[in-house]
Write a protein that holds these residues in place. Sequence first.
Motif, short mmCIF file in Angstrom:
data_model
loop_
_atom_site.label_atom_id
_atom_site.label_comp_id
_atom_site.label_asym_id
_atom_site.label_seq_id
_atom_site.Cartn_x
_atom_site.Cartn_y
_atom_site.Cartn_z
N TYR A 282 62.14 3.73 -0.51
CA TYR A 282 62.14 2.39 -0.84
C TYR A 282 60.81 2.12 -0.88
CZ TYR A 282 67.29 2.26 -0.03
OH TYR A 282 68.67 2.44 0.00
N LEU A 283 59.98 2.14 -2.10
CA LEU A 283 58.52 1.84 -2.22
C LEU A 283 58.48 0.21 -2.17
CD1 LEU A 283 57.93 3.95 -5.48
CD2 LEU A 283 57.71 4.59 -3.02
N ASN A 284 59.27 -0.49 -2.77
CA ASN A 284 59.24 -2.01 -2.76
C ASN A 284 60.56 -2.46 -2.63
OD1 ASN A 284 59.61 -2.15 -5.58
ND2 ASN A 284 57.32 -1.55 -5.71
N THR A 285 60.83 -3.81 -3.10
CA THR A 285 62.10 -4.44 -3.03
C THR A 285 62.62 -4.06 -4.50
OG1 THR A 285 61.28 -6.57 -4.11
CG2 THR A 285 61.50 -6.53 -1.59
N ASP A 286 62.20 -3.65 -5.58
CA ASP A 286 62.58 -3.26 -6.67
C ASP A 286 62.69 -1.81 -7.22
OD1 ASP A 286 62.93 -5.98 -7.41
OD2 ASP A 286 60.87 -5.90 -7.86
N LYS A 287 62.00 -0.75 -6.28
CA LYS A 287 61.79 0.47 -6.76
C LYS A 287 62.40 1.53 -5.65
CE LYS A 287 59.88 3.86 -9.46
NZ LYS A 287 60.65 4.14 -10.58
N ILE A 288 63.23 2.16 -5.88
CA ILE A 288 63.85 3.18 -4.95
C ILE A 288 63.71 4.49 -5.85
CG2 ILE A 288 65.75 3.78 -3.54
CD1 ILE A 288 66.73 0.88 -3.71
N ILE A 289 63.35 5.54 -5.17
CA ILE A 289 63.52 6.62 -5.74
C ILE A 289 64.12 7.99 -4.67
CG2 ILE A 289 61.36 6.43 -6.80
CD1 ILE A 289 59.81 7.93 -4.50
N SER A 290 64.55 9.04 -5.33
CA SER A 290 65.17 9.96 -4.30
C SER A 290 64.76 11.18 -4.54
CB SER A 290 66.75 9.86 -4.72
OG SER A 290 67.36 8.50 -4.24
N MET A 291 64.93 12.09 -3.49
CA MET A 291 64.46 13.75 -3.84
C MET A 291 65.68 14.46 -3.01
SD MET A 291 61.80 14.74 -1.30
CE MET A 291 61.65 14.64 0.60
N VAL A 292 66.15 15.51 -3.82
CA VAL A 292 67.30 16.33 -3.28
C VAL A 292 66.84 17.64 -2.80
CG1 VAL A 292 69.62 17.28 -4.01
CG2 VAL A 292 68.84 15.04 -4.91
N ASP A 293 67.26 18.04 -1.62
CA ASP A 293 66.69 19.37 -1.07
C ASP A 293 68.06 20.05 -0.78
OD1 ASP A 293 65.57 21.32 0.32
OD2 ASP A 293 64.78 20.16 1.99
N SER A 294 68.07 21.41 -1.19
CA SER A 294 69.14 22.28 -1.01
C SER A 294 68.98 23.45 -0.51
CB SER A 294 69.95 22.65 -2.25
OG SER A 294 69.06 23.46 -3.15
N SER A 295 67.41 23.58 0.24
CA SER A 295 67.21 24.87 0.70
C SER A 295 66.39 24.90 1.95
CB SER A 295 66.23 25.67 -0.06
OG SER A 295 64.78 24.81 -0.68
N SER A 296 65.80 23.61 2.34
CA SER A 296 64.99 23.68 3.70
C SER A 296 65.72 23.93 4.91
CB SER A 296 64.24 22.19 3.85
OG SER A 296 65.35 21.09 3.74
N ILE A 297 67.01 23.54 5.16
CA ILE A 297 67.88 23.63 6.26
C ILE A 297 68.29 25.20 6.18
CG2 ILE A 297 70.20 23.34 7.47
CD1 ILE A 297 70.07 20.50 6.15
N ALA A 298 68.46 25.86 5.07
CA ALA A 298 68.81 27.34 5.46
C ALA A 298 67.49 28.15 5.74
CB ALA A 298 69.19 27.77 3.83
N LYS A 299 66.42 27.51 5.31
CA LYS A 299 65.31 28.46 5.71
C LYS A 299 64.66 28.13 6.93
CE LYS A 299 63.34 28.35 0.75
NZ LYS A 299 62.52 27.77 -0.03
N GLN A 300 65.22 27.37 7.70
CA GLN A 300 64.80 27.12 9.22
C GLN A 300 64.98 28.46 10.08
OE1 GLN A 300 66.62 23.65 10.59
NE2 GLN A 300 66.10 22.31 8.96
N ASN A 301 63.92 28.72 10.65
CA ASN A 301 64.12 30.06 11.74
C ASN A 301 63.96 29.51 13.03
OD1 ASN A 301 63.80 32.53 12.66
ND2 ASN A 301 61.75 32.94 12.03
N LEU A 302 65.34 29.57 13.61
CA LEU A 302 65.46 29.24 14.81
C LEU A 302 66.02 30.06 15.96
CD1 LEU A 302 67.43 25.91 13.98
CD2 LEU A 302 65.06 26.19 14.48
N THR A 303 65.54 30.32 17.05
CA THR A 303 65.96 31.33 17.89
C THR A 303 66.76 30.45 18.92
OG1 THR A 303 63.91 32.68 17.52
CG2 THR A 303 65.18 32.91 19.51
N ILE A 304 67.79 30.87 19.31
CA ILE A 304 68.68 30.34 20.51
C ILE A 304 68.64 30.94 21.56
CG2 ILE A 304 71.04 29.59 21.18
CD1 ILE A 304 71.70 29.53 18.08
N THR A 305 68.36 30.20 22.77
CA THR A 305 67.96 30.75 24.02
C THR A 305 69.24 30.88 24.96
OG1 THR A 305 67.31 28.94 25.25
CG2 THR A 305 65.75 30.28 23.67
N ASN A 306 69.05 31.41 26.13
CA ASN A 306 70.27 31.15 27.19
C ASN A 306 70.26 29.95 28.05
OD1 ASN A 306 71.59 33.52 26.35
ND2 ASN A 306 69.93 34.78 27.45
#
Length: 551
Positions: free
Chosen positions: A81-105
């Motif tokens: 929301y840039l101001n009261t009149d201007k709203i923009i969007s971006m769509v991301d379909s890859s960043s979650i899949a690219k997360q490199n997480l190591t699960i510990t005990n």
Amino acid sequence: MKTFTFLLLFITQFSIAQSTQYQLIYTEKYNGKEINSDKKTTVFADENQTLITNSNFDKSDFPKQRSFIDTKKVLITTEGYLNTDKIISMVDSSSIAKQNLTITNETAIILGYKATKAITSINSNRIDIWFTTELPIKAAPNSLGINLGTVLKYIRNNDYVIEVSSIKKSRKKEIMNLNPSKNQIVDGLVYQDLMIKARYKAISIFKDEMISFNENNVSNDSIFKFANGTVALRKIKFPKIEKGSLVFLDVKQRANGDAYDRTGSVFAILPSSKTTFLKGLQEGINTLPLYDNGTSKKYQGIASSKNYETTLELMRFFTSFGVHHFNHIKLKDKDWHDWSDFRQDISEFNEAFSEKEIYIGIFIGNYDKGGHKVSVNITIHPNDRNLFGNNVIKPLFNTTNVMEMGGQEYPILFENNKTLKVTFTLEHDLKQTYLRYIATGHGGWENGDEFVPKEHELYLDQQLVQKWIPWRTECGSYRLYNPASGNFMNGLSSSDLSRANWCPGTVTNPIYIPLGSLKAGTHEIEVKIPQGKPEGGSFSYWNVSGVLIGS
């Protein structure tokens, strides 16, 4: 068959309608101290969708954003929301899949839920993520780790923590729409750029303006040209600048025909009841008061007095040797830059600019018809720092001859042990004062002051305040801005050489000389520089400017 289909559709819709929604509130801490308590990250989630927002999203603060995550499709839609009149969007379909997480005990109990620790590293920052799978949702204060389950706690580098402080099932009146709106969709870089720019105010002073010695380089309705086109001036109405704001001056420069390293200056002419430098620009440099210290020349408009105020220098910069226009000059392993960027904090002048009409000018000394092209902007950034807190700003002197191509004398006023003396009067006592001082030495070729260190002395009311040698030794760092710089037999380029407080393609930083508390009344500033002797047809000179700031 129709009955069965209708029954199946009814059951599906009923199931979606009855899907349980949760509300999670997160608290942020930095070094153990809570921050952003007025806008806590708030998350709404059901088994399919997640909305990440904050507790004061409905207020009128801009810019602001919220993210919708389809946890089934692993799709993030972020609304800005840039101001009261201007709203923009971006769509991301890859960043979650690219997360490199190591699960510990490692496990822990957080708000009664069993949490497991995962670790990752982002931009050299260690991130610990504590998540649980005991809730029927995937939720987090941002997208990192959201695929693991419900993130209860983040720890970044052991000093920044985001931790869930409450989890509850949403009541009927609290149910949120977890689907994004249909707004203008832009790519990620455009989205980021627009959101950043919405955080501050930008004032365009000049855009691709030619600064050149050219009879065709003339004024128009809003931009005034002087000194045969080597000075451009524009009147700017500044908005209110809140206390503590950070204000930056940006200059982008490229050669448009001139191959040499030239003195550049951005200056302001403040509103004043006195005569100002504006008269010299409009009516000729010789209409300004002369400064006479007994040297071989008299100098027009360089020193403020009872009835005259000189320019306030905002930035001293130096063009490089032909960046852009001479990039066709090829050297092995040298990929020339296409322009020079100069950026400087000028927040100490906020009080002088806020809600006032100010003339802003730029000068580049050159005798070339193509000259240089420049763009100049000022940006105002909200902030709570107030480094100087000054409410008194007095331009005292500026020997930079910005009207050089209009007949203003070169400032050789330190010859034969002569000094620069300026008196000023304070209407009331000041508790803390500084002299903002910029100095660069020029001329004389190898043995001139451009290439010879000289000790400066500053006196206040005949008392020595400070001694120092303005000198720059890192000029070779900017070689890639200097395609037309000459190469010497010893393997160096001209742009490599150390200089009297400047390098081709850089800004010269001001120094701030503390003057202490000053009583109301008249005071005197004196500058001493051991200027070098002339050699043949060449001579040395010093461009120095001084502004008194205080409170």
